[in-house]
Write an enzyme that holds these catalytic residues in place. Structure first.
Site, short mmCIF file in Angstrom:
data_model
loop_
_atom_site.label_atom_id
_atom_site.label_comp_id
_atom_site.label_asym_id
_atom_site.label_seq_id
_atom_site.Cartn_x
_atom_site.Cartn_y
_atom_site.Cartn_z
N CYS A 154 -12.56 -39.27 62.45
CA CYS A 154 -13.01 -38.72 61.17
C CYS A 154 -12.36 -37.38 60.88
N CYS A 159 -11.68 -39.49 57.70
CA CYS A 159 -12.40 -39.01 56.51
C CYS A 159 -11.90 -37.66 55.99
N LYS A 162 -8.21 -37.55 54.79
CA LYS A 162 -8.14 -38.51 53.68
C LYS A 162 -8.78 -37.96 52.41
N TYR A 293 -10.23 -50.49 52.76
CA TYR A 293 -10.45 -49.05 52.59
C TYR A 293 -9.17 -48.22 52.82
N GLU A 297 -7.04 -46.44 49.81
CA GLU A 297 -7.19 -44.97 49.70
C GLU A 297 -5.84 -44.28 49.87
N HIS A 555 -28.37 -35.10 31.69
CA HIS A 555 -27.38 -35.36 30.67
C HIS A 555 -26.48 -34.14 30.50
N GLU A 560 -26.33 -40.52 35.19
CA GLU A 560 -27.34 -41.02 34.25
C GLU A 560 -27.00 -42.42 33.73
P1 FAD Z 1 -14.01 -41.85 66.91
O1 FAD Z 1 -14.28 -40.84 65.86
O2 FAD Z 1 -12.79 -42.69 66.74
O3 FAD Z 1 -13.92 -41.04 68.29
C1 FAD Z 1 -13.53 -41.62 69.49
C2 FAD Z 1 -12.92 -40.54 70.37
O4 FAD Z 1 -12.82 -41.02 71.71
C3 FAD Z 1 -11.50 -40.17 69.97
O5 FAD Z 1 -11.35 -38.77 69.94
C4 FAD Z 1 -10.64 -40.77 71.07
O6 FAD Z 1 -9.44 -40.05 71.27
C5 FAD Z 1 -11.58 -40.64 72.26
N1 FAD Z 1 -11.30 -41.57 73.35
C6 FAD Z 1 -10.98 -42.88 73.27
N2 FAD Z 1 -10.87 -43.41 74.52
C7 FAD Z 1 -11.14 -42.39 75.38
C8 FAD Z 1 -11.21 -42.34 76.80
N3 FAD Z 1 -10.98 -43.41 77.53
N4 FAD Z 1 -11.50 -41.15 77.37
C9 FAD Z 1 -11.73 -40.05 76.62
N5 FAD Z 1 -11.70 -40.06 75.27
C10 FAD Z 1 -11.41 -41.22 74.67
N6 FAD Z 1 -15.81 -43.04 57.59
C11 FAD Z 1 -16.61 -42.53 56.63
O7 FAD Z 1 -17.82 -42.52 56.79
N7 FAD Z 1 -16.09 -41.99 55.48
C12 FAD Z 1 -14.76 -41.96 55.25
O8 FAD Z 1 -14.32 -41.46 54.21
C13 FAD Z 1 -13.89 -42.48 56.25
N8 FAD Z 1 -12.56 -42.44 56.07
C14 FAD Z 1 -11.74 -42.94 57.05
C15 FAD Z 1 -10.37 -42.89 56.83
C16 FAD Z 1 -9.51 -43.40 57.77
C17 FAD Z 1 -8.02 -43.34 57.52
C18 FAD Z 1 -10.04 -43.98 58.96
C19 FAD Z 1 -9.10 -44.52 60.00
C20 FAD Z 1 -11.39 -44.02 59.19
C21 FAD Z 1 -12.27 -43.51 58.23
N9 FAD Z 1 -13.65 -43.55 58.39
C22 FAD Z 1 -14.46 -43.05 57.42
C23 FAD Z 1 -14.26 -44.14 59.60
C24 FAD Z 1 -14.69 -43.04 60.61
O9 FAD Z 1 -13.61 -42.19 60.87
C25 FAD Z 1 -15.17 -43.70 61.89
O10 FAD Z 1 -16.19 -44.63 61.58
C26 FAD Z 1 -15.75 -42.67 62.87
O11 FAD Z 1 -14.80 -41.69 63.20
C27 FAD Z 1 -16.20 -43.39 64.15
O12 FAD Z 1 -16.68 -42.48 65.09
P2 FAD Z 1 -16.73 -42.84 66.65
O13 FAD Z 1 -17.45 -41.73 67.31
O14 FAD Z 1 -17.20 -44.21 66.84
O15 FAD Z 1 -15.20 -42.85 67.12
P1 NDP Z 2 -10.32 -53.47 57.48
O1 NDP Z 2 -10.52 -54.23 58.72
O2 NDP Z 2 -11.47 -53.14 56.62
O3 NDP Z 2 -9.25 -54.24 56.57
C1 NDP Z 2 -8.03 -54.71 57.05
C2 NDP Z 2 -7.14 -55.11 55.89
O4 NDP Z 2 -5.87 -55.50 56.39
C3 NDP Z 2 -7.67 -56.30 55.11
O5 NDP Z 2 -7.31 -56.13 53.75
C4 NDP Z 2 -6.90 -57.48 55.73
O6 NDP Z 2 -6.73 -58.54 54.85
C5 NDP Z 2 -5.58 -56.83 56.01
N1 NDP Z 2 -4.84 -57.46 57.10
C6 NDP Z 2 -5.27 -57.71 58.35
N2 NDP Z 2 -4.28 -58.25 59.09
C7 NDP Z 2 -3.21 -58.34 58.28
C8 NDP Z 2 -1.87 -58.80 58.47
N3 NDP Z 2 -1.47 -59.27 59.65
N4 NDP Z 2 -1.03 -58.74 57.45
C9 NDP Z 2 -1.43 -58.26 56.25
N5 NDP Z 2 -2.67 -57.80 56.00
C10 NDP Z 2 -3.55 -57.84 57.01
O7 NDP Z 2 -9.54 -52.19 57.94
P2 NDP Z 2 -9.29 -50.71 57.41
O8 NDP Z 2 -8.30 -50.22 58.37
O9 NDP Z 2 -8.96 -50.65 55.97
O10 NDP Z 2 -10.67 -49.96 57.64
C11 NDP Z 2 -11.28 -49.91 58.91
C12 NDP Z 2 -12.66 -49.36 58.76
O11 NDP Z 2 -12.61 -47.94 58.66
C13 NDP Z 2 -13.39 -49.84 57.52
O12 NDP Z 2 -14.08 -51.04 57.77
C14 NDP Z 2 -14.31 -48.70 57.20
O13 NDP Z 2 -15.57 -48.93 57.76
C15 NDP Z 2 -13.65 -47.49 57.84
N6 NDP Z 2 -13.13 -46.65 56.75
C16 NDP Z 2 -14.02 -46.09 55.89
C17 NDP Z 2 -13.58 -45.36 54.81
C18 NDP Z 2 -14.57 -44.79 53.85
O14 NDP Z 2 -15.74 -44.71 54.17
N7 NDP Z 2 -14.15 -44.37 52.67
C19 NDP Z 2 -12.17 -45.15 54.58
C20 NDP Z 2 -11.32 -45.78 55.54
C21 NDP Z 2 -11.81 -46.50 56.59
P3 NDP Z 2 -7.73 -59.80 54.78
O15 NDP Z 2 -8.82 -59.43 53.85
O16 NDP Z 2 -6.83 -60.90 54.25
O17 NDP Z 2 -8.19 -60.07 56.18
#
Ligand code: FAD
Ligand code: NDP
Length: 580
Positions: A154, A159, A162, A293, A297, A555, A560
């Protein structure tokens, strides 16, 4: 009841006749409540929608056995709400802790592997509750060499960057509006390097802040990679490769996930979201593969910065979301300049002589400066030694856990690495806090995962909570569902000449027979995430469409629009709003 059981019972009276919607619903509800029982007069007493008690006398008897002799009131056992469907679900999630182990036998009461949203929350909460806690966090660089600090996905590659990039793109849009609002501004080119630099510096300050917080809360932070040796022992490896072991009464796995690589020939040429926010130079013409997502985004902010951006969609946009809304998100993105290549997957990526990337798909090929793979994520569990404790993972590496408890009594899992869990930061945080409280102060209820709002921060934001129209129709049948909707134009779009009217859209999905209870709310507009956030609680507590209509709005706001809806979709009329 209140007289008989003072201080133990709190009643709420709903005058059904005074509410139009209830009037129609009441006879049907009574019919349903009667079930097979030979009982036709009121009151008909039920607990939690399902346990039939009887009439007045039966109910008083029941109440005596429940609260008599100083027993706890109903709030501890059964949810009490406005009616059955509105009650808060209070399930029990008491932990089955390994009874053999005692806290003094180990180095720590709790070791957490993974310092992201979930791990940090659990560690701070557990330490505040008096536990001796160690938190391991280690970032393995992306295949393209990007690395970052403490805080997880995140903060570093999710997050936070992004949302800042999204805001940067919106700032460009505001500047285009500015001349029509009287500002003498000229929009120049976007400076990618400056944005990356400023965001990176902010993230570094967050990384530092987390370290300080852990120290202040008494959590031992170890910048080491962890893996399981047995149910109470963790192997740690630091960046120089030095190995050690630590033991813990309980272990939480909170390792999150990493982007899934592109699995076609040359797929390694594609970067992932782990690299996107740290690119030293502007990405240029970009192909984004994926349609959920992350893909939408990233494509949106790249388009906003002025880069030629295409999204390659394998099937549909935003699988799992309301498909009418998903199509509208796509249409809005197209209007802002994003291109879509539909029904395609990359077959081959190859480097061109001038250092660009040629992408081939079945029906064509094109050359891009950057290819971003946004095709989903894999839980980061492959090197965790789960086999040493007998834990298995599914096809995307996720661990099975019931209310965070794995099949091994001393091992727990939270956040993105858990099977079936919503991959969202607030969910991971809540799971972490809840689990720490269940471990160290005997809390029994699990996280309530109903009605969690979410937003896709695309060019035009899409915020939603509850069921999609598609899911509601599938669950309850077409005839049971009504949808109220409108297209609208936010006030701030009316003065700038370049804005298109009535692109924004909102709809509310209701269950007709249940007093028009709201099942889902969907909003496509600027700030949709901000607006939809608060409705999460309304849905949890059974808001009806009438409740929504009776809410006096603010408003003029976008929010709203949701309480001004009148047009049912079933009327077939255009729901286009004009004027105030
Ligand atoms: P993480 O935050 O992934 O943390 C896991 C940590 O464990 C990492 O630091 C990793 O390096 C560490 N780790 C892994 N293996 C080991 C190990 N063996 N030993 C020690 N450390 C280790 N969510 C939202 O709610 N709103 C958003 O707008 C949003 N935008 C996103 C945009 C993107 C591009 C992505 C990829 C995700 C987004 N998410 C968003 C999803 C959100 O980031 C994740 O749901 C959240 O970070 C999950 O938290 P977590 O604690 O499960 O894991
Ligand atoms: P998702 O698993 O949600 O989506 C994967 C996408 O990739 C789908 O559109 C899927 O298509 C496509 N795909 C998968 N495999 C292939 C392939 N081989 N070739 C082409 N297209 C493919 O993953 P995201 O990485 O977008 O998001 C992961 C999670 O992170 C989300 O579920 C969300 O919870 C979290 N997140 C939250 C955000 C927020 O809160 N604003 C922002 C970003 C991430 P198909 O539908 O055909 O399977």
């Amino acid at each position: 009841l209140e007289l008989l059981f003072p201080d133990q019972v709190e009643t709420e009276i709903i005058e059904l006749e005074s509410r139009k919607a209830y009037k129609a619903w009441l006879p049907k509800a009574l019919e349903k409540l009667k079930g097979g029982e030979d009982h036709t007069s009121s009151p008909i007493a039920y607990v939690d929608d399902s346990e039939y008690i009887g009439g007045c006398d039966d109910f008083l008897e029941y109440a005596r056995t429940q609260f008599g002799g100083g027993a706890a009131g109903p709030r501890n056992g059964h949810g009490v709400g406005n009616n059955g469907s509105r009650s808060k679900v209070v399930a029990s999630a008491k932990l089955s802790i390994d009874a053999e182990s005692k806290s003094g036998e180990f180095d720590y009461d709790l070791v957490i592997i993974g310092g992201g949203s979930g791990g940090l929350a659990a560690s701070k909460e557990a330490s505040e509750l008096g536990a001796k806690v160690a938190l391991l966090d280690f970032v393995v660089p992306s295949p393209h060499g990007t690395k970052w600090g403490l805080g997880g996905t995140c903060v570093n590659v999710g997050c936070i960057p992004k949302k800042l990039f999204h805001h940067a793109a919106l700032t460009g849009e505001f500047m285009q509006d500015a001349p029509d609002f009287g500002w003498d501004v000229q929009v120049g080119a976007h400076n990618w390097e400056k944005l990356v630099d400023n965001v990176r510096n902010y993230i570094k300050s967050l990384n530092f802040g987390y370290k300080v917080q852990l120290r202040e809360k008494g959590v031992k932070y170890l910048n080491k990679l962890g893996s399981l040796i047995d149910a109470h022992t963790v192997k740690t490896v630091d960046k120089k490769g030095k190995e050690e072991t630590i033991s813990a009464q309980r272990i939480i796995i909170a390792v999150g996930g990493r982007p899934r690589p592109l699995d076609c020939e040359g797929g390694e040429l594609a970067i992932s979201s782990d690299d996107m926010f740290y690119l030293d130079s502007a990405p240029g013409k970009t192909l984004v593969v994926g349609a959920s997502y992350v893909a939408l985004e990233c494509a949106s902010f790249l388009t906003g910065f002025g880069y030629d951006t295409s999204v390659m969609v394998r099937s549909i946009l935003l699988r799992g979301f309301d498909q009418q809304m998903a199509d509208k998100v796509g249409e809005a993105m197209e209007k802002l300049g994003t291109k879509f290549i539909r029904g395609a997957v990359p077959r081959k990526l190859e480097k061109t002589d001038d250092g660009r990337i040629r992408v081939h798909w079945d029906e064509g090929s094109d050359v891009f400066d950057t290819v971003l793979a946004a095709v989903g994520r894999l839980a980061d569990t492959s090197k965790l030694g789960l086999e040493n404790v007998g834990l298995k993972t599914n096809h995307v590496g996720k661990i099975k856990a019931t209310h965070s408890q794995t099949e091994v009594p001393s091992i727990f899992a939270i956040g993105d690495c858990v099977e079936g869990m919503l991959e969202l930061t607030p969910v991971a945080i809540e799971l972490g806090r809840n689990l720490a409280q269940r471990m160290f102060v005997g809390r029994e209820d699990p996280v309530d995962l109903r009605s969690i709002p979410t937003a896709v921060f695309a060019g035009l934001e899409y915020g939603c909570v509850g069921l999609s129209e598609d899911a509601a129709r599938e669950e309850y049948g077409d005839d049971a569902i009504e949808v109220y909707h409108t297209h609208f134009t936010p006030l701030q779009w009316t003065v700038p000449h370049h804005r298109e009217y009535n692109v924004c859209y909102t709809k509310v999905v209701v269950l007709k027979d249940d007093d028009e209870r709201v099942l889902g709310m969907h909003l496509l507009s600027p700030e949709a995430g901000e607006v939809i956030q608060a409705y999460g609680i309304s849905l949890k507590y059974g808001m009806t469409f009438e409740d929504l209509r009776e809410l006096v709005g603010i408003h003029p706001t976008i929010g709203e629009e949701l309480c001004l809806l009148t047009e049912p979709k079933s009327s077939g009329k255009d729901a286009i709003k004009s004027g105030c």
